[in-house]
Scaffold this motif. Structure first.
Motif, PDB file in Angstrom:
ATOM      1  N   THR A  18     -19.395  30.737 -12.092  1.00 17.40           N
ATOM      2  CA  THR A  18     -18.797  29.702 -11.234  1.00 17.40           C
ATOM      3  C   THR A  18     -17.646  30.169 -10.358  1.00 17.40           C
ATOM      4  OG1 THR A  18     -17.453  28.984 -13.115  1.00 17.40           O
ATOM      5  CG2 THR A  18     -19.426  27.685 -12.643  1.00 17.40           C
ATOM      6  N   LEU A  20     -15.630  32.806  -7.886  1.00 15.04           N
ATOM      7  CA  LEU A  20     -15.727  33.962  -6.991  1.00 15.04           C
ATOM      8  C   LEU A  20     -14.319  34.414  -6.629  1.00 15.04           C
ATOM      9  CD1 LEU A  20     -17.419  35.816  -5.125  1.00 15.04           C
ATOM     10  CD2 LEU A  20     -17.349  33.998  -3.425  1.00 15.04           C
ATOM     11  N   ASN A  27      -7.439  35.395  -0.595  1.00 23.14           N
ATOM     12  CA  ASN A  27      -6.536  34.684  -1.496  1.00 23.14           C
ATOM     13  C   ASN A  27      -5.258  35.438  -1.880  1.00 23.14           C
ATOM     14  OD1 ASN A  27      -9.424  33.294  -3.021  1.00 23.14           O
ATOM     15  ND2 ASN A  27      -7.961  32.209  -1.770  1.00 23.14           N
ATOM     16  N   ASP A 125      -9.998  26.751   1.716  1.00 24.64           N
ATOM     17  CA  ASP A 125     -10.619  28.059   1.479  1.00 24.64           C
ATOM     18  C   ASP A 125     -11.936  27.941   0.704  1.00 24.64           C
ATOM     19  OD1 ASP A 125      -9.238  27.296  -0.847  1.00 24.64           O
ATOM     20  OD2 ASP A 125      -8.743  29.352  -1.421  1.00 24.64           O
ATOM     21  N   PHE A 126     -11.954  27.083  -0.331  1.00 24.36           N
ATOM     22  CA  PHE A 126     -13.148  26.935  -1.171  1.00 24.36           C
ATOM     23  C   PHE A 126     -13.531  25.475  -1.303  1.00 24.36           C
ATOM     24  CE2 PHE A 126     -12.407  31.237  -2.663  1.00 24.36           C
ATOM     25  CZ  PHE A 126     -13.661  31.662  -3.065  1.00 24.36           C
ATOM     26  N   ALA A 128     -15.621  23.431  -4.165  1.00 19.66           N
ATOM     27  CA  ALA A 128     -16.304  23.536  -5.456  1.00 19.66           C
ATOM     28  C   ALA A 128     -16.760  22.127  -5.866  1.00 19.66           C
ATOM     29  CB  ALA A 128     -15.375  24.165  -6.483  1.00 19.66           C
ATOM     30  N   ASN A 129     -15.870  21.398  -6.543  1.00 21.76           N
ATOM     31  CA  ASN A 129     -16.221  20.023  -6.938  1.00 21.76           C
ATOM     32  C   ASN A 129     -15.735  18.965  -5.939  1.00 21.76           C
ATOM     33  OD1 ASN A 129     -17.601  20.377  -9.563  1.00 21.76           O
ATOM     34  ND2 ASN A 129     -15.696  21.442 -10.043  1.00 21.76           N
ATOM     35  N   GLY A 130     -15.076  19.421  -4.907  1.00 20.07           N
ATOM     36  CA  GLY A 130     -14.695  18.514  -3.823  1.00 20.07           C
ATOM     37  C   GLY A 130     -13.393  17.762  -4.045  1.00 20.07           C
ATOM     38  N   GLU A 131     -12.717  18.011  -5.163  1.00 18.47           N
ATOM     39  CA  GLU A 131     -11.528  17.199  -5.480  1.00 18.47           C
ATOM     40  C   GLU A 131     -10.376  17.446  -4.493  1.00 18.47           C
ATOM     41  OE1 GLU A 131     -11.402  14.748  -7.780  1.00 18.47           O
ATOM     42  OE2 GLU A 131     -13.531  15.124  -7.994  1.00 18.47           O
ATOM     43  N   ALA A 132     -10.171  18.701  -4.105  1.00 21.04           N
ATOM     44  CA  ALA A 132      -9.073  19.015  -3.185  1.00 21.04           C
ATOM     45  C   ALA A 132      -9.326  18.355  -1.822  1.00 21.04           C
ATOM     46  CB  ALA A 132      -8.939  20.528  -3.034  1.00 21.04           C
TER      47      ALA A 132
HETATM   48  P1  5GP Z   1     -12.518  21.698  -5.628  1.00 19.19           P
HETATM   49  O1  5GP Z   1     -11.327  20.801  -5.481  1.00 19.19           O
HETATM   50  O2  5GP Z   1     -13.504  21.588  -4.502  1.00 19.19           O
HETATM   51  O3  5GP Z   1     -13.155  21.574  -6.978  1.00 19.19           O
HETATM   52  O4  5GP Z   1     -11.954  23.187  -5.608  1.00 19.19           O
HETATM   53  C1  5GP Z   1     -11.396  23.694  -4.449  1.00 19.19           C
HETATM   54  C2  5GP Z   1     -10.116  24.403  -4.723  1.00 19.19           C
HETATM   55  O5  5GP Z   1     -10.152  25.145  -5.937  1.00 19.19           O
HETATM   56  C3  5GP Z   1      -9.845  25.382  -3.610  1.00 19.19           C
HETATM   57  O6  5GP Z   1      -8.742  24.927  -2.866  1.00 19.19           O
HETATM   58  C4  5GP Z   1      -9.571  26.696  -4.287  1.00 19.19           C
HETATM   59  O7  5GP Z   1      -8.181  26.942  -4.281  1.00 19.19           O
HETATM   60  C5  5GP Z   1      -9.992  26.535  -5.727  1.00 19.19           C
HETATM   61  N1  5GP Z   1     -11.287  27.179  -6.051  1.00 19.19           N
HETATM   62  C6  5GP Z   1     -12.421  26.562  -6.484  1.00 19.19           C
HETATM   63  N2  5GP Z   1     -13.385  27.440  -6.769  1.00 19.19           N
HETATM   64  C7  5GP Z   1     -12.867  28.665  -6.505  1.00 19.19           C
HETATM   65  C8  5GP Z   1     -13.413  30.004  -6.607  1.00 19.19           C
HETATM   66  O8  5GP Z   1     -14.557  30.263  -6.996  1.00 19.19           O
HETATM   67  N3  5GP Z   1     -12.582  31.017  -6.231  1.00 19.19           N
HETATM   68  C9  5GP Z   1     -11.303  30.806  -5.784  1.00 19.19           C
HETATM   69  N4  5GP Z   1     -10.594  31.870  -5.427  1.00 19.19           N
HETATM   70  N5  5GP Z   1     -10.766  29.554  -5.688  1.00 19.19           N
HETATM   71  C10 5GP Z   1     -11.540  28.506  -6.044  1.00 19.19           C
END
Ligand code: 5GP
Length: 190
Positions: A18, A20, A27, A125-126, A128-132
């Motif tokens: 999961t 990277l 980063n 930058d990323f 993943a689950n969309g929360e940010a």
């Molecule tokens: P989400 O809120 O979409 O679940 O995750 C997005 C945030 O989590 C991004 O702003 C990033 O900082 C961090 N993140 C999620 N997955 C990764 C990953 O695989 N690698 C890195 N370097 N950051 C991640």
């Protein structure tokens, strides 16, 4: 974006199925030229969206977003990842859950740097689950402004983020879409 996918294959490292790691160009150490090229792609995709302001989340979203703001000649605002100590009605705040870090954090936006008539591009930058991204979108909408698009550097398409953002009607554009991660394995969607 071919240059980005090539760079991920060359320098990226899948820690597990999961996560990277791209510390050598995004980063931790930052390849400014690559960030500038990312700005070219975001500008091209979002050029007709009527964007007035670009929002990102500290800290890894800052470099690609600054280059995009430079190219689109628009103001850029960084959402702070800490609770404001001055809760005097001058800020919008929302709680975001990070699955990668297994913790909650506060996103803070000063009311001075967003207005109800803004059409906002959110860049991170990323995905993943969309929360940010959803947290950033909540702040934009609390201000009465519009989310005009979401730009992502690296989307992990095997996670639920894109689906959640599209369900809300947001236009999501990602520069690289990762289909699969594993030991010594990074596969793209297209
Ligand atoms: P989400 O809120 O979409 O679940 O995750 C997005 C945030 O989590 C991004 O702003 C990033 O900082 C961090 N993140 C999620 N997955 C990764 C990953 O695989 N690698 C890195 N370097 N950051 C991640």
């Amino acid at each position: 974006m071919k240059e980005l996918k090539d760079r991920i294959l060359k320098d990226g490292r899948a820690l597990n199925e999961t996560v990277l790691k791209v510390d050598s160009f995004l980063n931790h150490q930052v390849d400014a030229k690559l960030m500038y090229e990312m700005g070219t792609y975001f500008k091209e995709y979002f050029k007709n969206h009527g964007i007035t302001r670009i929002l990102t989340i500290e800290s890894s979203g800052i470099a690609p977003t600054a280059m995009t703001a430079l190219q689109m000649e628009l103001p850029m605002v960084t959402l702070k990842k800490q609770q404001s100590k001055i809760l005097n009605g001058e800020v919008y705040q929302t709680t975001v859950h990070s699955f990668t870090k297994a913790m909650n954090y506060e996103l803070t936006l000063s009311k001075n740097y967003i207005h109800a008539d803004d059409k906002v591009l959110i860049i991170d930058d990323f995905l993943a689950n969309g929360e940010a991204s959803l947290g950033a979108a909540r702040l934009v909408e609390e201000a009465g402004a519009t989310v005009a698009g979401i730009g992502i550097v690296i989307e992990k398409s095997f996670q639920v983020g894109r689906g959640k953002l599209e369900e809300k009607g947001y236009d999501v554009y990602s520069l690289a879409r990762v289909a699969k991660l594993g030991k010594d394995l990074i596969e793209f969607l297209d």
